[in-house]
Scaffold this active site. Structure first.
Site, short mmCIF file in Angstrom:
data_model
loop_
_atom_site.label_atom_id
_atom_site.label_comp_id
_atom_site.label_asym_id
_atom_site.label_seq_id
_atom_site.Cartn_x
_atom_site.Cartn_y
_atom_site.Cartn_z
N CYS A 1 0.84 -1.21 0.00
CA CYS A 1 0.00 0.00 0.00
C CYS A 1 0.88 1.26 0.00
O CYS A 1 1.81 1.38 0.79
CB CYS A 1 -0.92 0.00 1.22
SG CYS A 1 -2.03 1.42 1.23
N CYS B 1 -19.31 2.15 8.86
CA CYS B 1 -18.56 1.54 9.96
C CYS B 1 -17.32 2.41 10.12
O CYS B 1 -16.48 2.47 9.22
CB CYS B 1 -18.17 0.11 9.59
SG CYS B 1 -17.01 -0.65 10.74
N CYS C 1 0.53 0.56 10.30
CA CYS C 1 0.05 -0.51 9.42
C CYS C 1 1.17 -1.37 8.82
O CYS C 1 2.09 -0.87 8.17
CB CYS C 1 -0.79 0.09 8.30
SG CYS C 1 -1.56 -1.20 7.30
N CYS D 1 -16.22 -9.10 6.50
CA CYS D 1 -15.57 -7.82 6.18
C CYS D 1 -14.34 -8.06 5.31
O CYS D 1 -13.42 -8.76 5.72
CB CYS D 1 -15.13 -7.12 7.46
SG CYS D 1 -16.44 -6.96 8.65
N CYS E 1 0.59 5.04 6.74
CA CYS E 1 -0.01 4.91 8.08
C CYS E 1 0.99 4.22 9.02
O CYS E 1 1.40 3.08 8.76
CB CYS E 1 -1.30 4.10 8.00
SG CYS E 1 -2.39 4.66 6.66
N ARG F 1 -17.59 -2.09 18.42
CA ARG F 1 -16.89 -3.38 18.22
C ARG F 1 -15.53 -3.39 18.91
O ARG F 1 -14.71 -2.49 18.70
CB ARG F 1 -16.72 -3.65 16.71
CG ARG F 1 -16.06 -5.01 16.44
CD ARG F 1 -16.05 -5.39 14.97
NE ARG F 1 -17.38 -5.44 14.44
CZ ARG F 1 -17.87 -4.63 13.51
NH1 ARG F 1 -17.10 -3.72 12.97
NH2 ARG F 1 -19.11 -4.73 13.10
N CYS G 1 -19.33 -6.26 4.28
CA CYS G 1 -18.61 -5.02 4.62
C CYS G 1 -17.33 -4.99 3.80
O CYS G 1 -16.69 -6.03 3.60
CB CYS G 1 -18.28 -5.00 6.11
SG CYS G 1 -17.36 -3.52 6.61
N1 SAM Z 1 -6.58 0.59 3.20
C1 SAM Z 1 -7.86 0.81 3.69
C2 SAM Z 1 -7.92 1.95 4.68
O1 SAM Z 1 -6.92 2.22 5.33
O2 SAM Z 1 -8.97 2.54 4.82
C3 SAM Z 1 -8.49 -0.40 4.31
C4 SAM Z 1 -7.67 -1.39 5.09
S1 SAM Z 1 -6.93 -0.77 6.61
C5 SAM Z 1 -5.85 -2.06 7.06
C6 SAM Z 1 -8.31 -0.84 7.77
C7 SAM Z 1 -8.08 -0.35 9.16
O3 SAM Z 1 -7.31 -1.29 9.89
C8 SAM Z 1 -7.30 0.93 9.35
O4 SAM Z 1 -8.09 2.06 9.12
C9 SAM Z 1 -6.88 0.85 10.78
O5 SAM Z 1 -7.84 1.49 11.60
C10 SAM Z 1 -6.85 -0.66 11.07
N2 SAM Z 1 -5.49 -1.12 11.37
C11 SAM Z 1 -4.48 -1.28 10.49
N3 SAM Z 1 -3.35 -1.68 11.11
C12 SAM Z 1 -3.66 -1.79 12.43
C13 SAM Z 1 -2.90 -2.14 13.58
N4 SAM Z 1 -1.60 -2.46 13.51
N5 SAM Z 1 -3.52 -2.15 14.77
C14 SAM Z 1 -4.84 -1.80 14.86
N6 SAM Z 1 -5.60 -1.45 13.80
C15 SAM Z 1 -5.01 -1.43 12.59
FE1 SF4 Z 2 -2.77 1.28 3.38
FE2 SF4 Z 2 -2.65 0.18 5.80
FE3 SF4 Z 2 -3.00 2.79 5.57
FE4 SF4 Z 2 -4.99 1.09 4.82
S1 SF4 Z 2 -4.19 1.39 6.87
S2 SF4 Z 2 -4.27 2.91 3.72
S3 SF4 Z 2 -3.74 -0.61 4.03
S4 SF4 Z 2 -1.17 1.65 4.91
#
Ligand code: SAM
Ligand code: SF4
Ligand code: DTB
Length: 343
Positions: free
Chosen positions: A71, A206, A78, A115, A75, A278, A146
């Site tokens: 990606c 959500c 992530c 989801c 973030c 949740r 979802c």
């Molecule tokens: N890429 C899309 C986005 O960011 O909207 C969808 C997938 S992203 C992995 C979905 C959510 O997972 C993120 O918005 C974040 O809140 C949560 N998430 C990702 N990594 C995480 C982590 N290490 N611990 C807790 N929540 C996490």
């Molecule tokens: Fe990409 Fe992870 Fe950020 Fe979603 S949360 S936009 S998968 S880097």
């Protein structure tokens, strides 16, 4: 000062229990909620929860990463970002049959909502037909659908709506202020714009966030106030405890106080009483007792299955054993909209 008919208590904060669903929450009153003695806060949250939900029921959702890693967003939490070296193996968009097979397994294991998550900044137009076919295939099993795919164009939003998508997950993650320290490749406003588009298209929203990222209590206050003052409360509010993944910039943060996490759940419930709060990521690190406190605080949904998107989650047997010990049951059976509020 009146005595609250649910809690039998008589503080101004407790009066909020009998208020209707509100969209005018002020930061000060929400800060006051966070500062309540824990037992008072838990009692209020549980009382509010019981006005809207059957208190001993938990809804089960299951997650699948339909497109993993690579990606471009940065973030900090992530494992799927190209900016961090987490050793995660990237995978292209899955085939529809594979997704439907996984959904069927999840349904057999008791999930009522499936989801599907894509590691994108936003999906490609050329992928939308496959994504819509996934929605149709999962809905045909009688499960709620979802998707969480990042930012959407107006046309993509309408395509998801036309395919019958029940919910779109798009987390605001933190306060607007703290967001800038966690993500630089998009803005908070981008996030709110996508949420508005989804809401206006008539898809269920959500949206929640992550705690334990080094944010202050005031950031949790601001995050929840932002969610609660949206034109409509999100139908689902996932509260994630940060999963600290090796290779991400947040890997070595001090762990947050567990009670502060429970407080975040309780305040989310009090602010958005008719929403399903949740207990999302991070349960592997939580004791049974802590999870029980989260249910007491008004959480009424979990992700079950040994995997979240890319990280581990408790064994499903352990989850069912915990629910059994607490005298709680899940809304199994896979009926659409199985986790209905009591009123
Ligand atoms: N890429 C899309 C986005 O960011 O909207 C969808 C997938 S992203 C992995 C979905 C959510 O997972 C993120 O918005 C974040 O809140 C949560 N998430 C990702 N990594 C995480 C982590 N290490 N611990 C807790 N929540 C996490
Ligand atoms: Fe990409 Fe992870 Fe950020 Fe979603 S949360 S936009 S998968 S880097
Ligand atoms: C949400 O709020 N939490 C889920 C779901 N929505 C998509 C994702 C949690 C991801 C945890 C890290 C991982 O497994 O990659």
């Amino acid at each position: 000062m009146q005595t609250n008919r649910v809690t039998g208590q008589s503080s101004s904060v407790n009066q909020q229990v009998s208020d209707p669903v509100r969209h005018d929450w002020q930061r000060e009153e929400v800060s006051d909620l966070f500062a309540e003695p824990l037992m008072d806060l838990l009692l209020q949250a549980q009382a509010v929860h019981r006005q809207y939900f059957s208190p001993n029921k938990v809804q089960i959702s299951s997650l699948l990463s339909i497109k993993t890693g690579g990606c471009p967003e940065d973030c900090a939490y992530c494992p799927q970002s190209v900016h961090h070296n987490t050793g995660l193996e990237a995978a292209k968009l899955m085939q529809v049959e594979t997704v439907v097979r996984e959904a069927r397994k999840a349904k057999e294991a008791g999930a009522t909502r499936f989801c599907m998550g894509g590691a994108w900044r936003s999906p490609k137009d050329r992928d939308m037909d496959v994504i819509c076919a996934m929605i149709n295939g999962v809905a045909d099993l009688g499960m709620e659908t979802c998707m969480t795919l990042g930012m959407l164009s107006p046309q993509q939003t309408l395509q998801l709506r036309a395919a019958g998508l029940d919910y779109y997950n798009h987390n605001i993650d933190s306060s607007e202020e703290y967001y800038k320290q966690i993500i630089t490749t998009r803005t908070y406003e981008d996030r709110l714009n996508t949420l508005e588009q989804v809401r206006e298209a008539g898809i269920g929203v959500c949206s929640g966030g992550i705690v334990g990222m080094g944010e202050a209590i005031s950031d949790r206050v601001d995050m929840l106030v932002t969610l609660a003052n949206l034109p409509e409360h999100p139908g689902s509010v996932p509260i994630n405890m940060l999963v600290q993944v090796a290779g991400t910039p947040l890997q070595h943060l001090d762990k947050m106080d567990n009670f502060e996490f429970v407080r975040t759940i309780a305040v989310a419930k009090i602010l958005m009483p008719a929403s399903v709060v949740r207990l999302s990521a991070g349960r592997l690190e939580m004791s049974d007792e802590m999870q029980a406190l989260c249910f007491m605080a008004g959480a009424s949904s979990i992700f079950a299955g040994t995997k979240l998107l890319t990280t581990e989650n408790p064994e499903q047997e352990a989850d069912f054993e915990l629910l059994r010990r607490l005298g709680m049951t899940s809304n199994t059976g896979g009926d659409k909209h199985a986790a209905q509020p009591v009123i």
